[in-house]
Design a protein around this motif. Structure first.
Motif, PDB file in Angstrom:
ATOM      1  N   GLU A 170      -0.166  -0.231   5.387  1.00 45.09           N
ATOM      2  CA  GLU A 170       0.639   0.132   4.223  1.00 45.09           C
ATOM      3  C   GLU A 170       0.762  -1.017   3.231  1.00 45.09           C
ATOM      4  O   GLU A 170       0.873  -0.804   2.032  1.00 45.09           O
ATOM      5  CB  GLU A 170       2.031   0.583   4.685  1.00 45.09           C
ATOM      6  CG  GLU A 170       2.052   2.042   5.085  1.00 45.09           C
ATOM      7  CD  GLU A 170       3.015   2.323   6.213  1.00 45.09           C
ATOM      8  OE1 GLU A 170       4.077   1.698   6.245  1.00 45.09           O
ATOM      9  OE2 GLU A 170       2.681   3.169   7.062  1.00 45.09           O
ATOM     10  N   LEU A 171       0.712  -2.224   3.741  1.00 40.27           N
ATOM     11  CA  LEU A 171       0.741  -3.380   2.850  1.00 40.27           C
ATOM     12  C   LEU A 171      -0.442  -3.341   1.892  1.00 40.27           C
ATOM     13  O   LEU A 171      -0.311  -3.559   0.694  1.00 40.27           O
ATOM     14  CB  LEU A 171       0.701  -4.668   3.665  1.00 40.27           C
ATOM     15  CG  LEU A 171       1.980  -5.084   4.386  1.00 40.27           C
ATOM     16  CD1 LEU A 171       1.722  -6.322   5.208  1.00 40.27           C
ATOM     17  CD2 LEU A 171       3.085  -5.330   3.380  1.00 40.27           C
ATOM     18  N   ASP A 172      -1.626  -3.030   2.445  1.00 40.98           N
ATOM     19  CA  ASP A 172      -2.838  -2.932   1.627  1.00 40.98           C
ATOM     20  C   ASP A 172      -2.657  -1.889   0.547  1.00 40.98           C
ATOM     21  O   ASP A 172      -2.955  -2.113  -0.631  1.00 40.98           O
ATOM     22  CB  ASP A 172      -4.044  -2.476   2.458  1.00 40.98           C
ATOM     23  CG  ASP A 172      -4.409  -3.461   3.530  1.00 40.98           C
ATOM     24  OD1 ASP A 172      -3.502  -4.129   4.035  1.00 40.98           O
ATOM     25  OD2 ASP A 172      -5.600  -3.552   3.849  1.00 40.98           O
ATOM     26  N   GLN A 173      -2.156  -0.720   0.995  1.00 42.24           N
ATOM     27  CA  GLN A 173      -2.057   0.398   0.061  1.00 42.24           C
ATOM     28  C   GLN A 173      -1.073   0.083  -1.059  1.00 42.24           C
ATOM     29  O   GLN A 173      -1.337   0.380  -2.226  1.00 42.24           O
ATOM     30  CB  GLN A 173      -1.646   1.661   0.819  1.00 42.24           C
ATOM     31  CG  GLN A 173      -2.824   2.216   1.608  1.00 42.24           C
ATOM     32  CD  GLN A 173      -2.400   3.082   2.768  1.00 42.24           C
ATOM     33  OE1 GLN A 173      -1.204   3.197   3.065  1.00 42.24           O
ATOM     34  NE2 GLN A 173      -3.368   3.689   3.425  1.00 42.24           N
ATOM     35  N   ALA A 174       0.034  -0.534  -0.700  1.00 45.41           N
ATOM     36  CA  ALA A 174       1.020  -0.901  -1.714  1.00 45.41           C
ATOM     37  C   ALA A 174       0.400  -1.842  -2.739  1.00 45.41           C
ATOM     38  O   ALA A 174       0.569  -1.671  -3.952  1.00 45.41           O
ATOM     39  CB  ALA A 174       2.226  -1.550  -1.058  1.00 45.41           C
ATOM     40  N   ALA A 175      -0.342  -2.814  -2.234  1.00 51.22           N
ATOM     41  CA  ALA A 175      -0.965  -3.784  -3.133  1.00 51.22           C
ATOM     42  C   ALA A 175      -1.998  -3.106  -4.024  1.00 51.22           C
ATOM     43  O   ALA A 175      -2.123  -3.404  -5.214  1.00 51.22           O
ATOM     44  CB  ALA A 175      -1.619  -4.893  -2.314  1.00 51.22           C
ATOM     45  N   LEU A 176      -2.714  -2.151  -3.445  1.00 53.82           N
ATOM     46  CA  LEU A 176      -3.755  -1.437  -4.176  1.00 53.82           C
ATOM     47  C   LEU A 176      -3.140  -0.663  -5.339  1.00 53.82           C
ATOM     48  O   LEU A 176      -3.654  -0.675  -6.462  1.00 53.82           O
ATOM     49  CB  LEU A 176      -4.457  -0.481  -3.211  1.00 53.82           C
ATOM     50  CG  LEU A 176      -5.924  -0.182  -3.465  1.00 53.82           C
ATOM     51  CD1 LEU A 176      -6.716  -1.462  -3.502  1.00 53.82           C
ATOM     52  CD2 LEU A 176      -6.462   0.731  -2.366  1.00 53.82           C
ATOM     53  N   ILE A 177      -2.030  -0.012  -5.059  1.00 52.86           N
ATOM     54  CA  ILE A 177      -1.343   0.767  -6.093  1.00 52.86           C
ATOM     55  C   ILE A 177      -0.845  -0.163  -7.200  1.00 52.86           C
ATOM     56  O   ILE A 177      -0.902   0.151  -8.383  1.00 52.86           O
ATOM     57  CB  ILE A 177      -0.166   1.557  -5.466  1.00 52.86           C
ATOM     58  CG1 ILE A 177      -0.745   2.675  -4.596  1.00 52.86           C
ATOM     59  CG2 ILE A 177       0.751   2.138  -6.541  1.00 52.86           C
ATOM     60  CD1 ILE A 177       0.255   3.339  -3.692  1.00 52.86           C
ATOM     61  N   GLY A 179      -2.329  -2.530  -8.262  1.00 49.90           N
ATOM     62  CA  GLY A 179      -3.468  -3.011  -9.036  1.00 49.90           C
ATOM     63  C   GLY A 179      -4.152  -4.234  -8.476  1.00 49.90           C
ATOM     64  O   GLY A 179      -4.867  -4.945  -9.178  1.00 49.90           O
ATOM     65  N   CYS A 180      -3.945  -4.502  -7.201  1.00 52.80           N
ATOM     66  CA  CYS A 180      -4.603  -5.653  -6.579  1.00 52.80           C
ATOM     67  C   CYS A 180      -6.057  -5.284  -6.254  1.00 52.80           C
ATOM     68  O   CYS A 180      -6.344  -4.150  -5.861  1.00 52.80           O
ATOM     69  CB  CYS A 180      -3.845  -6.018  -5.309  1.00 52.80           C
ATOM     70  SG  CYS A 180      -4.162  -7.660  -4.729  1.00 52.80           S
ATOM     71  N   SER A 181      -6.955  -6.213  -6.413  1.00 52.37           N
ATOM     72  CA  SER A 181      -8.348  -5.926  -6.051  1.00 52.37           C
ATOM     73  C   SER A 181      -8.502  -6.044  -4.533  1.00 52.37           C
ATOM     74  O   SER A 181      -7.593  -6.520  -3.849  1.00 52.37           O
ATOM     75  CB  SER A 181      -9.279  -6.914  -6.732  1.00 52.37           C
ATOM     76  OG  SER A 181      -9.077  -8.192  -6.190  1.00 52.37           O
ATOM     77  N   TYR A 182      -9.668  -5.640  -4.023  1.00 52.79           N
ATOM     78  CA  TYR A 182      -9.865  -5.708  -2.575  1.00 52.79           C
ATOM     79  C   TYR A 182      -9.925  -7.143  -2.099  1.00 52.79           C
ATOM     80  O   TYR A 182      -9.457  -7.475  -1.026  1.00 52.79           O
ATOM     81  CB  TYR A 182     -11.120  -4.939  -2.172  1.00 52.79           C
ATOM     82  CG  TYR A 182     -10.949  -3.460  -2.362  1.00 52.79           C
ATOM     83  CD1 TYR A 182     -10.240  -2.702  -1.431  1.00 52.79           C
ATOM     84  CD2 TYR A 182     -11.432  -2.826  -3.497  1.00 52.79           C
ATOM     85  CE1 TYR A 182     -10.044  -1.356  -1.618  1.00 52.79           C
ATOM     86  CE2 TYR A 182     -11.242  -1.477  -3.699  1.00 52.79           C
ATOM     87  CZ  TYR A 182     -10.546  -0.744  -2.756  1.00 52.79           C
ATOM     88  OH  TYR A 182     -10.332   0.579  -2.946  1.00 52.79           O
ATOM     89  N   PHE A 183     -10.512  -7.981  -2.942  1.00 53.38           N
ATOM     90  CA  PHE A 183     -10.523  -9.392  -2.585  1.00 53.38           C
ATOM     91  C   PHE A 183      -9.102  -9.958  -2.658  1.00 53.38           C
ATOM     92  O   PHE A 183      -8.705 -10.771  -1.833  1.00 53.38           O
ATOM     93  CB  PHE A 183     -11.449 -10.182  -3.508  1.00 53.38           C
ATOM     94  CG  PHE A 183     -11.482 -11.640  -3.185  1.00 53.38           C
ATOM     95  CD1 PHE A 183     -12.207 -12.109  -2.104  1.00 53.38           C
ATOM     96  CD2 PHE A 183     -10.743 -12.561  -3.934  1.00 53.38           C
ATOM     97  CE1 PHE A 183     -12.220 -13.457  -1.779  1.00 53.38           C
ATOM     98  CE2 PHE A 183     -10.745 -13.907  -3.616  1.00 53.38           C
ATOM     99  CZ  PHE A 183     -11.491 -14.352  -2.541  1.00 53.38           C
ATOM    100  N   GLY A 184      -8.347  -9.472  -3.656  1.00 55.50           N
ATOM    101  CA  GLY A 184      -6.958  -9.909  -3.804  1.00 55.50           C
ATOM    102  C   GLY A 184      -6.120  -9.579  -2.580  1.00 55.50           C
ATOM    103  O   GLY A 184      -5.280 -10.375  -2.151  1.00 55.50           O
ATOM    104  N   ILE A 185      -6.358  -8.394  -2.013  1.00 53.73           N
ATOM    105  CA  ILE A 185      -5.619  -8.007  -0.800  1.00 53.73           C
ATOM    106  C   ILE A 185      -5.894  -9.010   0.314  1.00 53.73           C
ATOM    107  O   ILE A 185      -4.988  -9.472   1.007  1.00 53.73           O
ATOM    108  CB  ILE A 185      -6.031  -6.596  -0.336  1.00 53.73           C
ATOM    109  CG1 ILE A 185      -5.655  -5.566  -1.397  1.00 53.73           C
ATOM    110  CG2 ILE A 185      -5.368  -6.246   0.993  1.00 53.73           C
ATOM    111  CD1 ILE A 185      -6.152  -4.170  -1.097  1.00 53.73           C
TER     112      ILE A 185
END
Lengths: 283, 303
Positions: A170-177, A179-185
């Motif tokens: 869920e941390l990933d998903q929150a960051a994705l929403i 606007g974080c990039s995959y590398f940013g995650i």
């Protein structure tokens, strides 16, 4: 009563094995303070009759072939630290891709990773490896680092992936929403959260690199200025061929290679124990 | 509309993932896969490092199987070494693990102490043991002298004693490492099993053979395989301690094949022949692994 007798036997046995473990190290320490004539004269005494620091001074300042142990120590530190940094980056990034991301060909790549890491033939492919690195102008300390980083054990990858599994998706998903990039995650979330396991990976790779012999020996042959501590110590052994072997210098040199790793081990031994067992028992 | 959005997202995911994984993949290819391909290519050729690279088909393999007594001697030595030292190392590790798995004063101390040698460099251990076992006035010789009056054993000038020193050094380095695995395995056995056994009146001995050993099956299987492969691959220790002497009698598979690339058996090395040796050695290790895993399948399934 029976219990007590049994306990005495257990401690006796543990004691014998403890002595067996310590004897070689104690004699090494002792010989590093003895003069060469005293060593040559023999005797099984541990306390030097004539206590001297000359061996350390000589090894430290004179060394061999014009290079001192200070140079070799610097080389060892350089190689080991870069190997740690490289291993942490490559292992965590690969683990993140395999554990978290979805992309075509993931399974195939993962299997290739595993297969090659298990096949890793070690000494017998050392020569081809040397041919390849020297054609890339990498037969130097940087080459040693690169080989160590990329032939890193599958255990590191497993260990890191296992740890990442426990971090909530869920941390990933929150960051994705947000606007974080995959590398940013990876960079902002996963990497900081993986610190504990990466500490273990760092220690293991530091130890492996600090102790490595064959690879740095081959890659730096003919380049005495690039020798690492372990390589230099073994050289001391073979160069003493004619006449008396200089055990005093060898043992003093050995202490330089052994003491740092033992100090780290004494203070961090929990991490080592974890790293060694967690990586393998699961497999 | 949503499906299109999803597709675009996974496109960026794919691109970014490939960018991140590429570092590891490229490195792995250059430094691990390429050397293997190099060997696979040259094993069918004859090449002395200069001049022409001549295709010889399977001639190199014929030479390995028919005219390489020294290689097969090294194979034999390696197996003697591995089996010999494991017969001491593994039981010792298991016994210590059983002692230390229980509540015992000084348990952490002993565990850390026994594991300590595994932290040291194999090459450095070679140097230390060459000092301990040196001829005439080495420490071990002096200790023997204290006990029975005569020392002066030249450990490294006879194959049997040289091999024995190699085994002792290797046991010294690895028993704590294996002990650690056994301990982790022992701690994962649920305590209720022992409790139930005690209620049923089982003796400690019965508990050990009927509960501990079977429950430890998978761990034992893994530890033995690890230790076996590790011993068959012994390299640095031999190079530093005996360098294959006397007369190449303590040469192991790894050291023999490794040296073939540099010195060869008769003057100049033949990279093709050496590559064939690499392939054969890898196949031998692979066969050992497969035989071991199939023959111990039953033991690991009890769990």
């Amino acid at each position: 009563m029976k219990r007590k007798k049994w306990n005495i036997l257990v401690y006796l046995f543990l004691g014998i094995i403890a002595v067996f473990t310590l004897i070689p190290l104690l004699y090494t320490l002792s010989a590093s303070f003895k003069t060469n004539p005293e060593i040559a004269a023999g005797g099984a005494h541990l306390i030097p009759k004539e206590f001297t620091l000359d061996n350390y001074k000589q090894v430290w300042s004179v060394g061999q072939e014009g290079h001192t142990f200070w140079t070799f120590t610097k080389n060892s530190i350089f190689v080991s630290l870069l190997t740690v940094v490289g291993t942490v980056i490559v292992t965590s990034m690969s683990a993140y891709c395999f554990q978290r991301r979805h992309f075509p060909g993931k399974k195939l790549l993962y299997n290739i990773f595993l297969a090659t890491m298990f096949i890793g033939a070690g000494a017998i492919t050392m020569f081809p490896l040397m041919q390849i690195t020297s054609s890339l102008q990498l037969n130097n300390l940087i080459g040693v680092v690169l080989v160590q980083v990329f032939s890193t054990s599958a255990a590191n990858l497993f260990l890191t992936m296992g740890y990442m599994k426990t971090i909530s998706v869920e941390l990933d998903q929150a960051a994705l929403i947000d606007g974080c990039s995959y590398f940013g995650i990876f960079w902002r979330i996963i990497l900081p959260l993986c610190k504990p396991i990466l500490a273990t990976v760092s220690l293991m790779s530091f130890q492996g690199s600090w102790n490595n012999y064959l690879l740095p020996n081959i890659m730096t042959s003919m380049k005495p200025a690039m020798q690492t501590l372990v390589v230099a110590i073994v050289k001391l052994k073979s160069s003493g061929g004619a006449g008396a072997t200089q055990y005093n210098l060898m043992m003093a040199g050995t202490m330089f290679a052994v003491l740092p790793i033992l100090t780290i081990y004494i203070f961090m031994n929990q991490y080592f124990v974890e790293g060694v067992t967690a990586g393998a028992v699961k497999g | 509309m949503p499906s299109k959005r999803k597709k675009r997202l996974s496109m960026t995911e794919t691109v970014q993932s490939y960018a991140m994984i590429s570092v590891g993949v490229i490195g792995l290819f250059i430094f691990v896969v390429l050397p293997l391909l190099w060997v696979l290519r040259y094993c069918l050729f004859s090449y002395k490092g200069f001049g022409e690279i001549r295709f010889v088909g399977f001639d190199n393999f014929v030479r390995v199987f028919q005219r390489s007594p020294k290689f097969w001697l090294s194979v034999r030595t390696t197996f003697v070494f591995a089996v010999g030292k494991l017969c001491v190392e593994l039981p010792l590790a298991l016994v210590l693990a059983c002692m230390l798995a229980k509540k015992l004063k000084g348990r952490t101390f002993f565990r850390s102490l026994f594991f300590m040698p595994s932290m040291l460099s194999v090459a450095v251990i070679g140097v230390i043991f060459s000092y301990m076992f040196s001829s005439y006035n080495g420490v071990v010789n002096e200790i023997i002298k204290l006990i029975n009056g005569v020392g002066g054993i030249k450990f490294f000038s006879k194959a049997s004693t040289a091999l024995m020193v190699l085994m002792i050094a290797s046991v010294w380095q690895n028993f704590g490492f294996n002990m650690l695995f056994f301990m982790t395995g022992l701690q994962s056995i649920p305590e209720d099993l022992y409790e139930a056994a005690r209620i049923d009146g089982a003796t400690e001995r019965q508990q050990f053979f009927k509960i501990t050993i079977p429950m430890l099956g998978p761990v034992i299987q893994m530890v033995v395989l690890n230790a076996l492969l590790g011993s068959l691959k012994v390299t640095d220790l031999v190079l530093v301690l005996t360098d294959g002497n006397p007369l190449g009698q303590t040469e192991t598979i790894m050291t023999y094949v490794y040296k073939q690339f540099f010195t060869g058996s008769s003057g100049a090395p033949d990279y093709g022949y050496a590559s064939a040796l690499v392939v054969v050695s890898a196949v031998i290790l692979g066969i050992v692994t497969v035989i071991y895993l199939t023959s111990t399948k039953k033991g690991s399934e009890i769990y």
